[in-house]
Design a protein around this motif. Structure first.
Motif, PDB file in Angstrom:
ATOM      1  N   ALA A   1       0.808  -1.222   0.000  1.00  0.00           N
ATOM      2  CA  ALA A   1       0.000   0.000   0.000  1.00  0.00           C
ATOM      3  C   ALA A   1       0.840   1.271   0.000  1.00  0.00           C
ATOM      4  O   ALA A   1       0.345   2.338  -0.370  1.00  0.00           O
ATOM      5  CB  ALA A   1      -0.938  -0.003   1.213  1.00  0.00           C
ATOM      6  N   ALA A   2       2.094   1.176   0.424  1.00  0.00           N
ATOM      7  CA  ALA A   2       2.933   2.376   0.480  1.00  0.00           C
ATOM      8  C   ALA A   2       3.176   2.968  -0.904  1.00  0.00           C
ATOM      9  O   ALA A   2       3.488   4.151  -1.030  1.00  0.00           O
ATOM     10  CB  ALA A   2       4.272   2.054   1.135  1.00  0.00           C
ATOM     11  N   ASN A   3       3.044   2.160  -1.943  1.00  0.00           N
ATOM     12  CA  ASN A   3       3.402   2.623  -3.288  1.00  0.00           C
ATOM     13  C   ASN A   3       2.326   3.461  -3.957  1.00  0.00           C
ATOM     14  O   ASN A   3       2.568   4.045  -5.016  1.00  0.00           O
ATOM     15  CB  ASN A   3       3.725   1.422  -4.188  1.00  0.00           C
ATOM     16  CG  ASN A   3       4.845   0.551  -3.678  1.00  0.00           C
ATOM     17  OD1 ASN A   3       4.891  -0.634  -3.982  1.00  0.00           O
ATOM     18  ND2 ASN A   3       5.750   1.108  -2.867  1.00  0.00           N
ATOM     19  N   GLY A   4       1.128   3.553  -3.366  1.00  0.00           N
ATOM     20  CA  GLY A   4      -0.009   4.139  -4.055  1.00  0.00           C
ATOM     21  C   GLY A   4      -0.118   5.647  -4.013  1.00  0.00           C
ATOM     22  O   GLY A   4      -0.874   6.238  -4.800  1.00  0.00           O
ATOM     23  N   ALA A   5       0.609   6.307  -3.106  1.00  0.00           N
ATOM     24  CA  ALA A   5       0.531   7.760  -2.967  1.00  0.00           C
ATOM     25  C   ALA A   5       1.528   8.195  -1.899  1.00  0.00           C
ATOM     26  O   ALA A   5       2.162   7.361  -1.241  1.00  0.00           O
ATOM     27  CB  ALA A   5      -0.878   8.220  -2.595  1.00  0.00           C
ATOM     28  N   PHE A   6       1.627   9.522  -1.715  1.00  0.00           N
ATOM     29  CA  PHE A   6       2.497  10.085  -0.685  1.00  0.00           C
ATOM     30  C   PHE A   6       1.827  11.339  -0.141  1.00  0.00           C
ATOM     31  O   PHE A   6       1.493  12.250  -0.907  1.00  0.00           O
ATOM     32  CB  PHE A   6       3.874  10.414  -1.285  1.00  0.00           C
ATOM     33  CG  PHE A   6       4.820  11.098  -0.335  1.00  0.00           C
ATOM     34  CD1 PHE A   6       5.185  10.496   0.858  1.00  0.00           C
ATOM     35  CD2 PHE A   6       5.363  12.337  -0.650  1.00  0.00           C
ATOM     36  CE1 PHE A   6       6.078  11.122   1.727  1.00  0.00           C
ATOM     37  CE2 PHE A   6       6.255  12.964   0.203  1.00  0.00           C
ATOM     38  CZ  PHE A   6       6.610  12.352   1.398  1.00  0.00           C
ATOM     39  N   SER A   7       1.603  11.367   1.159  1.00  0.00           N
ATOM     40  CA  SER A   7       0.855  12.481   1.760  1.00  0.00           C
ATOM     41  C   SER A   7       1.717  13.265   2.751  1.00  0.00           C
ATOM     42  O   SER A   7       2.526  12.683   3.482  1.00  0.00           O
ATOM     43  CB  SER A   7      -0.397  11.956   2.468  1.00  0.00           C
ATOM     44  OG  SER A   7      -0.048  11.087   3.546  1.00  0.00           O
ATOM     45  N   VAL A   8       1.520  14.586   2.746  1.00  0.00           N
ATOM     46  CA  VAL A   8       2.169  15.479   3.698  1.00  0.00           C
ATOM     47  C   VAL A   8       1.162  16.563   4.087  1.00  0.00           C
ATOM     48  O   VAL A   8       0.672  17.300   3.216  1.00  0.00           O
ATOM     49  CB  VAL A   8       3.436  16.132   3.099  1.00  0.00           C
ATOM     50  CG1 VAL A   8       3.999  17.177   4.069  1.00  0.00           C
ATOM     51  CG2 VAL A   8       4.495  15.087   2.773  1.00  0.00           C
ATOM     52  N   ASP A   9       0.852  16.644   5.373  1.00  0.00           N
ATOM     53  CA  ASP A   9      -0.014  17.711   5.899  1.00  0.00           C
ATOM     54  C   ASP A   9      -1.314  17.866   5.124  1.00  0.00           C
ATOM     55  O   ASP A   9      -1.726  18.981   4.771  1.00  0.00           O
ATOM     56  CB  ASP A   9       0.741  19.047   5.929  1.00  0.00           C
ATOM     57  CG  ASP A   9       1.873  19.037   6.955  1.00  0.00           C
ATOM     58  OD1 ASP A   9       1.856  18.168   7.836  1.00  0.00           O
ATOM     59  OD2 ASP A   9       2.782  19.892   6.858  1.00  0.00           O
ATOM     60  N   GLY A  10      -1.963  16.757   4.841  1.00  0.00           N
ATOM     61  CA  GLY A  10      -3.283  16.796   4.220  1.00  0.00           C
ATOM     62  C   GLY A  10      -3.291  16.874   2.713  1.00  0.00           C
ATOM     63  O   GLY A  10      -4.358  16.823   2.093  1.00  0.00           O
ATOM     64  N   THR A  11      -2.128  17.012   2.095  1.00  0.00           N
ATOM     65  CA  THR A  11      -2.032  17.038   0.637  1.00  0.00           C
ATOM     66  C   THR A  11      -1.424  15.732   0.149  1.00  0.00           C
ATOM     67  O   THR A  11      -0.450  15.238   0.723  1.00  0.00           O
ATOM     68  CB  THR A  11      -1.165  18.221   0.167  1.00  0.00           C
ATOM     69  OG1 THR A  11      -1.781  19.433   0.579  1.00  0.00           O
ATOM     70  CG2 THR A  11      -1.021  18.223  -1.351  1.00  0.00           C
TER      71      THR A  11
END
Length: 275
Positions: A75-85
């Protein structure tokens, strides 16, 4: 170093059960299509990892597995989030491309600010965030899966400085197989997975890093999840467990032998949701 100096912080994670997990194709050196996966054991091991995170006080959201996407468990490969974005993924290999759509749907229905990518990147597989390092720094890997142009794109989307690090060993094809955040400002990594110049950059940014060796990396000991105190890593990575303990963290070992057949371990199975 006294363990009381290492304080855990409650996190929110996203995981996807290995309901359709198989090794049907080989897109990294760890995948062997001739060795069958024990699907029952894979699910049991995944459930233990999920429960371990919950028992440590963390919230785990579960993304529904999709038939025909055997690698969705990573699941880590599907996106990257920082502070709600959220900076969405765009996979290198067509076998995994539809995973990005499932992740996009999760984030958009949950109300996150989602940015679709123009450039190939594999989410948290190649991005790590350290909120306490230099005011909030993204470390980004390239060389095998993620295009370097995605690093500049992520910086524009997330508004955080992105440090590009070149991976040079095919066995460690994602950043999260060669480097991990131990807390908000400290990392552990295997130097030889990176180019000489990238090694110099890491040494300058993180002079107190916990350095791993090749045996640690091959045991997927760097593919870990840490809450700032508890470091969850697979049972094979005993020497890596000793290293993080010596640095004042508490290793928590979980058996993920089946997921390693696909080229991943603890971190690959867990995306952090940074709201």
């Amino acid at each position: 170093m006294n363990h009381t100096e290492r304080l855990p912080r409650n996190r929110t994670y996203l995981m996807c059960p290995p309901k359709h997990f198989t090794v049907e194709y080989a897109i990294n050196p760890w995948m062997d299509t001739t060795v069958p996966v024990d699907a029952v054991l894979a699910l049991k091991q995944w459930e233990i990892l999920r429960d371990t995170l919950g028992d440590l006080g963390h919230q785990v959201h579960v993304l529904d597995a999709v038939a025909g996407l055997p690698d969705m468990v990573y699941a880590a490969n599907g996106a990257f989030s920082v502070d709600g974005t959220v900076y969405g993924a765009r996979f290198r290999y067509p076998e995994r491309s539809a995973e990005a759509d499932a992740h996009r749907e999760f984030y958009t229905t949950q109300g996150w600010s989602f940015a679709g990518p123009q450039h190939i990147n594999e989410g948290e597989g190649d991005f790590a965030y350290l909120p306490g390092a230099y005011g909030g720094t993204v470390l980004a890997g390239y060389g095998f899966r993620t295009d370097p142009a995605a690093h500049a794109e992520a910086q524009e989307v997330l508004g955080r400085p992105v440090v590009s690090l070149r991976l040079v060993d095919p066995a460690f094809y994602h950043l999260d197989t060669a480097l991990a955040a131990l807390d908000d400002r400290n990392v552990t990594y295997y130097p030889e997975a990176f180019s000489t110049a990238s090694q110099r950059v890491l040494a300058q940014l993180f002079p107190d890093a916990v350095l791993a060796d090749r045996a640690d990396a091959e045991a997927f000991g760097l593919n870990l999840v840490s809450d700032g105190r508890h470091v969850i890593l697979n049972t094979e990575a005993t020497a890596m467990g000793d290293k993080v303990r010596a640095a004042g963290y508490l290793p928590v070992h979980v058996d993920l032998s089946e997921l390693k057949r696909g080229g991943g371990s603890v971190k690959c199975a867990v995306a952090e949701l940074r709201g």
